[in-house]
Structures are given as structure tokens and as C-alpha cells.
Design a protein around this motif. Structure first.
Motif, PDB file in Angstrom:
ATOM      1  N   LEU A  52       0.924  -1.586  -0.335  1.00  0.00           N
ATOM      2  CA  LEU A  52       0.046   0.082  -0.389  1.00  0.00           C
ATOM      3  C   LEU A  52       1.072   1.371  -0.041  1.00  0.00           C
ATOM      4  O   LEU A  52       0.733   1.950  -0.903  1.00  0.00           O
ATOM      5  CB  LEU A  52      -0.633   0.026   1.335  1.00  0.00           C
ATOM      6  N   TRP A  53       2.257   1.198   1.009  1.00  0.00           N
ATOM      7  CA  TRP A  53       2.701   2.203   1.267  1.00  0.00           C
ATOM      8  C   TRP A  53       4.315   2.625  -0.295  1.00  0.00           C
ATOM      9  O   TRP A  53       4.804   0.731   0.355  1.00  0.00           O
ATOM     10  CB  TRP A  53       3.628   2.432   2.002  1.00  0.00           C
ATOM     11  N   LEU A  62       0.971   7.218  -0.518  1.00  0.00           N
ATOM     12  CA  LEU A  62       0.747   5.612  -1.175  1.00  0.00           C
ATOM     13  C   LEU A  62       0.778   5.344  -2.375  1.00  0.00           C
ATOM     14  O   LEU A  62       1.274   6.470  -3.364  1.00  0.00           O
ATOM     15  CB  LEU A  62      -0.984   5.952  -0.936  1.00  0.00           C
ATOM     16  N   ALA A  66      -3.675   2.820  -5.087  1.00  0.00           N
ATOM     17  CA  ALA A  66      -4.402   2.555  -4.461  1.00  0.00           C
ATOM     18  C   ALA A  66      -5.589   3.052  -4.470  1.00  0.00           C
ATOM     19  O   ALA A  66      -6.491   3.924  -4.534  1.00  0.00           O
ATOM     20  CB  ALA A  66      -3.608   3.403  -2.598  1.00  0.00           C
ATOM     21  N   ASP A  68      -9.626   3.596  -1.660  1.00  0.00           N
ATOM     22  CA  ASP A  68      -9.568   4.158   0.186  1.00  0.00           C
ATOM     23  C   ASP A  68     -11.304   4.223  -0.178  1.00  0.00           C
ATOM     24  O   ASP A  68     -11.855   4.842  -1.081  1.00  0.00           O
ATOM     25  CB  ASP A  68      -9.244   5.828  -0.491  1.00  0.00           C
ATOM     26  N   ASN A 190      -3.341   1.062  12.353  1.00  0.00           N
ATOM     27  CA  ASN A 190      -2.912   0.182  11.465  1.00  0.00           C
ATOM     28  C   ASN A 190      -2.237   0.694   9.687  1.00  0.00           C
ATOM     29  O   ASN A 190      -2.498   1.496   9.108  1.00  0.00           O
ATOM     30  CB  ASN A 190      -3.023  -0.782  10.957  1.00  0.00           C
ATOM     31  N   LYS A 191      -1.673  -0.153   8.502  1.00  0.00           N
ATOM     32  CA  LYS A 191      -1.124   0.617   8.081  1.00  0.00           C
ATOM     33  C   LYS A 191      -2.440   0.327   6.530  1.00  0.00           C
ATOM     34  O   LYS A 191      -2.513   1.077   6.035  1.00  0.00           O
ATOM     35  CB  LYS A 191      -0.566  -0.559   6.838  1.00  0.00           C
ATOM     36  N   ASN A 192      -3.920  -0.065   7.140  1.00  0.00           N
ATOM     37  CA  ASN A 192      -4.923   0.179   5.745  1.00  0.00           C
ATOM     38  C   ASN A 192      -5.374   0.714   6.781  1.00  0.00           C
ATOM     39  O   ASN A 192      -6.617   0.888   5.789  1.00  0.00           O
ATOM     40  CB  ASN A 192      -5.570  -1.556   6.117  1.00  0.00           C
ATOM     41  N   LEU A 193      -6.353   0.746   7.864  1.00  0.00           N
ATOM     42  CA  LEU A 193      -7.134   1.643   8.535  1.00  0.00           C
ATOM     43  C   LEU A 193      -6.979   3.060   8.834  1.00  0.00           C
ATOM     44  O   LEU A 193      -5.782   3.227   9.957  1.00  0.00           O
ATOM     45  CB  LEU A 193      -7.805   0.507   9.561  1.00  0.00           C
ATOM     46  N   TRP A 227     -10.809   2.993   5.283  1.00  0.00           N
ATOM     47  CA  TRP A 227      -9.912   1.705   4.992  1.00  0.00           C
ATOM     48  C   TRP A 227      -9.182   1.892   3.297  1.00  0.00           C
ATOM     49  O   TRP A 227      -9.727   2.176   2.224  1.00  0.00           O
ATOM     50  CB  TRP A 227     -10.873   0.832   4.383  1.00  0.00           C
ATOM     51  N   PHE A 228      -8.277   1.354   3.439  1.00  0.00           N
ATOM     52  CA  PHE A 228      -7.096   1.722   2.508  1.00  0.00           C
ATOM     53  C   PHE A 228      -6.475   0.656   1.949  1.00  0.00           C
ATOM     54  O   PHE A 228      -6.744  -0.182   2.760  1.00  0.00           O
ATOM     55  CB  PHE A 228      -6.027   2.354   2.758  1.00  0.00           C
ATOM     56  N   PHE A 229      -6.368   0.564   0.431  1.00  0.00           N
ATOM     57  CA  PHE A 229      -5.730  -1.421   0.284  1.00  0.00           C
ATOM     58  C   PHE A 229      -6.086  -1.274  -1.959  1.00  0.00           C
ATOM     59  O   PHE A 229      -6.072   0.278  -1.726  1.00  0.00           O
ATOM     60  CB  PHE A 229      -7.555  -2.596   0.066  1.00  0.00           C
TER      61      PHE A 229
END
Length: 229
Positions: A52-53, A62, A66, A68, A190-193, A227-229
Motif C-alpha cells: 500500500l505504501w 501511497l 491504491a 480508499d 494500522n497500515k490499512n485503517l 479503509w485503504f487497500f
């Protein structure tokens, strides 16, 4: 003579046994081979499925592509200003879908970050003056800063369409336009939320299609989850 013959026969037997062992005994797999194999597989997987990063650090920018998604809850504090003759206080909720459309710009600068294109749908109710509904859809362009920390600020602006029955004294039709924008911040759990908070100035008017067209202006305050993915 007999002794010499027996010695030659014994030596021949030993050579045959050694040769047989060399052909039938396979080299055993060492424990050290497994970590190397797993490391090669993980390296290949990392190349095929990007994180993601971009630099594997939360808040470090990002990657392009990615996604969102999320929701917001909040309200609008009405302003008797910028044309509005009344204070229109609102309760609002919204959902969004966004996609990062760029890599990280200006990586060595304080303003390093990404551009994101978002689609937002919002709705709610006016709770001052008289009850009235409001719904709308807005495409938004957002710039998210790369801070290399869990706190990630952003700025955005968008314009779209709105339907409402607020009407007089500030609006003359149910069909209206909306424009809105302002600063906000993500806190990445965290890395996604991320927990997201934002303040926007939102303006609603019909561009003079019908009168009155004084407009409705509110400071929109919202909080939500992304939420990121």
C-alpha cells in the motif's frame, strides 16, 4: 600364492561396495536450504504484489492505484454570511470511494504527497428554521501529504449536484449545485485503517437558474473511518 589371491579378492570386494554407495546414496537436504527458498519466494511475491505504501512506511506516500473507501458522520454549522440570510444547521452523513491517481510528488520536500480522485455521496437534514432534506453527489480532488507518520493531513476541493427542499428565503429550487473543500487529517490505526476528521466550507446555490439564489453556507465538520487497500 593362496594368500595373495585372497588379498586381491578382498580388495576388489571393498572397491565394489564403495562404488555402490556412491551411486545409491543421494545428498540430503540441509536445513539451511529452506530459509533461502522461502526468502526467494517472498522476494518474488513482493515484486509481483506491491504494498500500500511506496516505501513500506505508514504515512510515507501511497502507491499509485491504491483505493480508499469509507463513511463519515457529522453536521454543518450554518453561516449567516456570504449571501445567506439565515443560518442553516445540518446533520449529514456520507460515503466515499477514492483512488490514488499519482505517485509521490516532491519526495524531498515538506509538501510531498499524492493526488486522489474521489466520489462522495452525502445526505441529511436541516435542523434549524424548518425540517428539510438534502442529498448530493460530489467528485473531489484530494492531495494527501506524505509525512512518514501515522498522522497524515490532506486538503481537498470538489463540486457537484444537490437536491433539497430548503427553498426560501435563500434557495429558489430543489435542484442546486454544491461546492466544498477544506483541510483534514487521517490517523492510521494500522497500515490499512484510518480514523478521519475534516472541516470544510460548503456552499449550496443554483447558479442563478431560479430566484432567490442567496445560497446556503455551512462549515461542515465530519469524522469517520477510511479503509485503504
Amino acid at each position: 600364492m593362496k594368500t595373495v589371491f585372497l588379498s586381491i579378492a578382498f580388495c576388489a570386494f571393498l572397491q565394489g561396495e564403495i562404488h555402490c554407495h556412491a551411486q545409491t546414496v543421494l545428498p540430503s537436504k540441509t536445513v539451511a536450504d529452506e530459509p533461502a527458498k522461502n526468502s526467494d519466494f517472498k522476494s518474488r511475491l513482493d515484486r509481483e504484489i506491491p504494498g500500500l505504501w511506496e516505501n513500506d512506511v505508514i504515512g510515507g506516500g501511497l502507491r499509485k492505484g491504491a483505493t480508499d473507501i469509507g463513511f463519515t458522520l457529522g453536521g454543518g454549522i450554518g453561516l449567516k454570511a456570504l449571501g445567506s440570510t439565515r443560518e442553516h444547521d445540518l446533520v449529514l452523513a456520507g460515503v466515499h470511494y477514492g483512488r490514488v491517481i499519482s505517485g509521490v510528488f516532491a519526495k524531498d520536500k515538506w509538501y510531498a504527497g499524492n493526488f486522489e480522485l474521489r466520489g462522495e455521496i452525502f445526505g441529511g437534514e436541516q435542523i434549524s428554521l424548518h425540517d428539510a432534506y438534502i442529498v448530493g453527489a460530489t467528485p473531489v480532488l484530494r492531495y494527501t501529504f506524505a509525512t512518514e507518520s501515522r498522522l497524515v493531513p490532506f486538503l481537498d476541493f470538489g463540486a457537484g449536484v444537490t437536491a433539497t427542499d430548503m427553498k426560501r428565503p435563500d434557495l429558489g429550487s430543489e435542484f442546486e449545485f454544491n461546492s466544498q473543500g477544506g483541510p483534514g487529517i487521517h490517523f492510521f490505526w494500522n497500515k490499512n485503517l484510518a480514523i478521519t476528521a475534516q472541516a470544510r466550507l460548503m456552499h449550496i446555490s443554483n447558479a442563478g437558474i431560479r430566484h432567490p439564489n442567496n445560497g446556503v453556507n455551512v462549515i461542515r465538520i465530519s469524522g469517520g473511518i477510511s479503509w485503504f487497500f
